[in-house]
Design a protein around this motif. Structure first.
Motif, PDB file in Angstrom:
ATOM      1  N   ARG A 168       0.812  -1.219   0.000  1.00 33.67           N
ATOM      2  CA  ARG A 168       0.000   0.000   0.000  1.00 33.67           C
ATOM      3  C   ARG A 168       0.846   1.271   0.000  1.00 33.67           C
ATOM      4  NH1 ARG A 168      -5.061  -1.748   0.598  1.00 33.67           N
ATOM      5  NH2 ARG A 168      -5.459  -3.682   1.719  1.00 33.67           N
ATOM      6  N   VAL A 188      -4.700   6.334  -1.796  1.00 31.77           N
ATOM      7  CA  VAL A 188      -5.242   4.980  -1.687  1.00 31.77           C
ATOM      8  C   VAL A 188      -6.771   5.035  -1.623  1.00 31.77           C
ATOM      9  CG1 VAL A 188      -5.345   2.927  -0.213  1.00 31.77           C
ATOM     10  CG2 VAL A 188      -3.154   4.052  -0.648  1.00 31.77           C
ATOM     11  N   THR A 213      -9.966   1.701  -2.215  1.00 30.50           N
ATOM     12  CA  THR A 213      -9.521   0.651  -1.298  1.00 30.50           C
ATOM     13  C   THR A 213     -10.223   0.711   0.048  1.00 30.50           C
ATOM     14  OG1 THR A 213      -7.358   0.635  -2.364  1.00 30.50           O
ATOM     15  CG2 THR A 213      -7.498  -0.378  -0.188  1.00 30.50           C
TER      16      THR A 213
END
Length: 298
Positions: free
Chosen positions: A62, A232, A237
């Protein structure tokens, strides 16, 4: 007696790429700032690591984080480029840049506006230094002004208020409209929470104001910077927590949406600060006024 052979130094462009990448911990954002491709950034970092013989970044699923060696390199490389910039100003006789320091958390708001400033006022260049710290010591650091986050600055500093911190959850529109409901704060129980720092303070503050305790709070994903958490979140996500003022451009562009209307003031704020004496130069005063007006228009 023969002189010892000089060690082959790392290439300067690769060191500059390392500096920018280390400041944002994101290959994509570094590529945007350097005006090269993400692949070129990755190759330069890999080449520098090969030259040094050890990794500078931990490449995680990530995002990026600095290794112990990378953390030691960062302040040294910053100092090198500051010395080079200073030499260019002093030796070349060029118009001196306004030197501005700002924490990485404010970059999503500040950087686009500084780029706009340079388009409108190319005669008043600004040299920006980013840092994970939130303070400044004008007696030891060579800056004309800085952006500070927190409580009101000390009276020994001149200051201009930009905006107050207001926390709100954000996510991508596909996630909001997806099969897992996100119509009330209780629905956050079913989503991955993205934290912009290693603690859970921001989410705890907002959830307390919303009257919604969650037993999944500790299972979220933590990031080094707000910028990385927002990137992100924009990919669908999970749900991030961020300052409404700092992510206004993402909201306006549709990269992020607010699933709830609640914005929670934290009592903290962002300020432009500068040495009280001798006070800002006319060029710096103009820049400060312009940034304050940009903050009012958010």
């Amino acid at each position: 007696m023969p002189r010892p052979a000089m060690k082959r130094l790392p290439p300067l462009p690769a060191l500059h790429t390392f500096l920018i990448t280390a400041q944002c911990c994101n290959f994509t954002r570094a590529a945007e700032q350097l005006h090269i491709t993400q692949g070129a950034v990755s190759r330069q970092i890999a080449g520098l690591e090969s030259h040094l013989g050890y990794p500078l970044f931990l490449r995680q699923a990530r995002g990026l984080s600095l290794t112990a060696e990378g953390l030691e390199w960062l302040p040294r490389v910053q100092q090198v480029f500051e010395m080079i910039n200073g030499a260019v100003d002093e030796i070349g006789g060029q118009k001196r840049n306004l030197r501005l320091k700002a924490p990485t958390c404010v970059m999503r708001w500040l950087l686009p506006r500084l780029l706009q400033w340079q388009k409108e006022r190319p005669d008043v260049p600004v040299q920006l230094t980013t840092t994970i710290a939130h303070g400044v010591d004008f007696g030891r650091e060579p800056f004309d002004a800085a952006v500070m986050y927190g409580a009101p600055p000390a009276p020994t500093l001149g200051s201009r208020h930009l905006f107050n911190e207001q926390l709100t959850p954000v996510c991508s529109r596909p996630l909001l409209e997806g099969p897992v409901p996100l119509t009330s704060p209780r629905d956050l129980q079913q989503h991955l929470l993205l934290h912009p720092s290693h603690d859970q303070r921001d989410w705890q503050t907002w959830l307390k104001a919303a009257g919604t305790p969650l037993d999944t709070l500790g299972k979220g994903q933590h990031f080094e910077t707000l910028d990385l958490a927002m990137s992100v979140a924009s990919q669908g996500t999970g749900v991030a927590i961020g300052d409404w003022a700092l992510i206004g451009d993402d909201l306006s562009a549709g990269r992020l949406v607010m699933p709830f209307e609640l914005k929670v003031p934290t009592g903290q704020a962002y300020y432009l600060v500068y040495p009280e004496r001798p006070g800002p130069s006319p060029a710096l005063q103009e820049l400060l006024d312009w940034l304050v007006e940009q903050a009012r228009q958010r």
